[in-house]
Scaffold this motif. Structure first.
Motif, PDB file in Angstrom:
ATOM      1  N   ARG A 113      63.924   2.957  20.019  1.00  0.00           N
ATOM      2  CA  ARG A 113      63.807   2.819  18.567  1.00  0.00           C
ATOM      3  C   ARG A 113      64.340   1.459  18.093  1.00  0.00           C
ATOM      4  NH1 ARG A 113      63.011   7.338  15.400  1.00  0.00           N
ATOM      5  NH2 ARG A 113      62.955   9.350  16.469  1.00  0.00           N
ATOM      6  N   PRO A 125      65.632   1.598   6.391  1.00  0.00           N
ATOM      7  CA  PRO A 125      64.673   1.489   7.505  1.00  0.00           C
ATOM      8  C   PRO A 125      64.573   2.785   8.300  1.00  0.00           C
ATOM      9  CG  PRO A 125      66.117  -0.427   7.432  1.00  0.00           C
ATOM     10  CD  PRO A 125      66.690   0.581   6.484  1.00  0.00           C
ATOM     11  N   ARG A 140      66.815  -3.840  15.981  1.00  0.00           N
ATOM     12  CA  ARG A 140      65.484  -3.783  15.341  1.00  0.00           C
ATOM     13  C   ARG A 140      65.462  -4.573  14.042  1.00  0.00           C
ATOM     14  NH1 ARG A 140      60.771  -3.595  14.121  1.00  0.00           N
ATOM     15  NH2 ARG A 140      59.403  -1.781  14.069  1.00  0.00           N
ATOM     16  N   THR A 141      66.562  -4.476  13.279  1.00  0.00           N
ATOM     17  CA  THR A 141      66.679  -5.201  12.016  1.00  0.00           C
ATOM     18  C   THR A 141      68.152  -5.260  11.631  1.00  0.00           C
ATOM     19  OG1 THR A 141      65.897  -5.350   9.708  1.00  0.00           O
ATOM     20  CG2 THR A 141      66.376  -3.152  10.547  1.00  0.00           C
ATOM     21  N   ILE A 156      62.029   3.577  11.057  1.00  0.00           N
ATOM     22  CA  ILE A 156      62.296   2.352  11.809  1.00  0.00           C
ATOM     23  C   ILE A 156      63.723   2.385  12.337  1.00  0.00           C
ATOM     24  CG2 ILE A 156      62.447  -0.162  11.672  1.00  0.00           C
ATOM     25  CD1 ILE A 156      60.468   0.017   9.306  1.00  0.00           C
TER      26      ILE A 156
END
Length: 296
Positions: A185, A230, A218-219, A235
């Motif tokens: 993920r 997210p 991921r961010t 996400i």
């Protein structure tokens, strides 16, 4: 600054218009009243009264000094009234805590202010070191931190604890969570996130987790209220104290994963040692205790 005792004697003299009556009212001797007058005139550098036989009139300087004395008397009376009343709905309180805790605390403080128009509450989200130093130097009246500082100038009280949570999207799939599935993920990182990862993931995935510096990001988000966004959109995953999860507007789109080993962070209120806290500060302490109890 004019001597407060001499000034009060002089104001009483102007009110009674007579040295003997002023002495009786002040439980002094007449020579004592005269002495206070002379000392006050020496301090001012001008005559305050012009004697005409047994009576007297005030000089322009005397009128100004009398008005000052009356003003001080009024201010002191108002101060005593304020101190004695200690109204919980009047005055200012400055509070500091973590961003996640602030999200749950602030709505409760707004409700308090709505019913108390003369109550001013300043709430600041800040790192723990800033909270502690701010309470010590008087910038904050109340802080909520993650541990007992042990500082000799602070009162610390345990008010609860909150769980450090692994957060996934609230999809219906009941997947088995492994560190590999989390890596697939990707991590929704934030300023405290890597420390949380070393704390919680190392505890639950000791064979596969090799340090927060190696996880797949991921961010990155630095606004506490946006960190879960997210994840709610499917996400990545993230790690947050429970308060940061419960305060999120789309809480129903998040899932707190049940892990074999749970990790809790303590919650402590801190105030400066000294006089008893004001009624308004006690009221806010009570609310902070209630919020901590609800997320424990």
């Amino acid at each position: 600054m004019l001597n407060a005792t001499w000034l009060e004697t002089y104001v009483t003299l102007t009110e009674t218009g007579h040295f003997t009556r002023a002495a009786e009212k002040l439980n002094m001797t007449q020579p004592g009243v005269s002495q206070h007058l002379r000392k006050l005139e020496e301090q001012v550098g001008q005559s305050l009264i012009a004697q005409e036989g047994k009576s007297f009139t005030l000089t322009p300087a005397g009128e100004a000094v009398r008005d000052l004395g009356l003003s001080r008397r009024t201010e002191e009376r108002q101060l005593r009234d304020t101190i004695m009343s200690d109204d919980p709905d009047v005055g200012e309180v400055r509070v500091a805590c973590s961003g996640s805790f602030a999200q749950l605390l602030y709505p409760r403080l707004l409700a308090l202010m709505r019913d108390a128009p003369r109550l001013l509450i300043h709430l600041e989200a800040a790192p723990q070191d800033t909270v502690v130093s701010g309470v010590l130097d008087g910038r904050f009246d109340l802080g909520v931190v993650g541990q007992d500082t042990g500082h000799p100038r602070l009162n610390a009280q345990s008010i609860g604890r909150e769980e450090l949570c692994l957060i996934l999207p609230a999809d219906p799939a009941d997947e088995t969570v492994t560190f590999e599935s989390l890596e697939d993920r990707g991590f929704v990182a934030h300023p405290d996130g890597f420390a949380y990862a070393d704390d919680l993931l190392s505890l639950n995935f000791p064979d596969t987790f090799t340090g927060a510096d190696r996880i797949k990001v991921r961010t990155f988000v630095n606004q506490i209220g946006q960190i879960p966004s997210p994840v709610a959109e499917g996400i990545g995953y993230t790690l947050l104290p429970r308060s940061g999860v419960e305060a999120f507007s789309a809480r129903n789109r998040l899932k707190i994963v049940s892990l074999p080993h749970r990790r809790y962070h303590e919650l402590w209120s801190i105030t400066r040692r000294g006089p008893e806290p004001t009624a308004r500060l006690r009221a806010i302490l009570k609310i902070a205790n209630e919020v901590a109890g609800e997320i424990g």
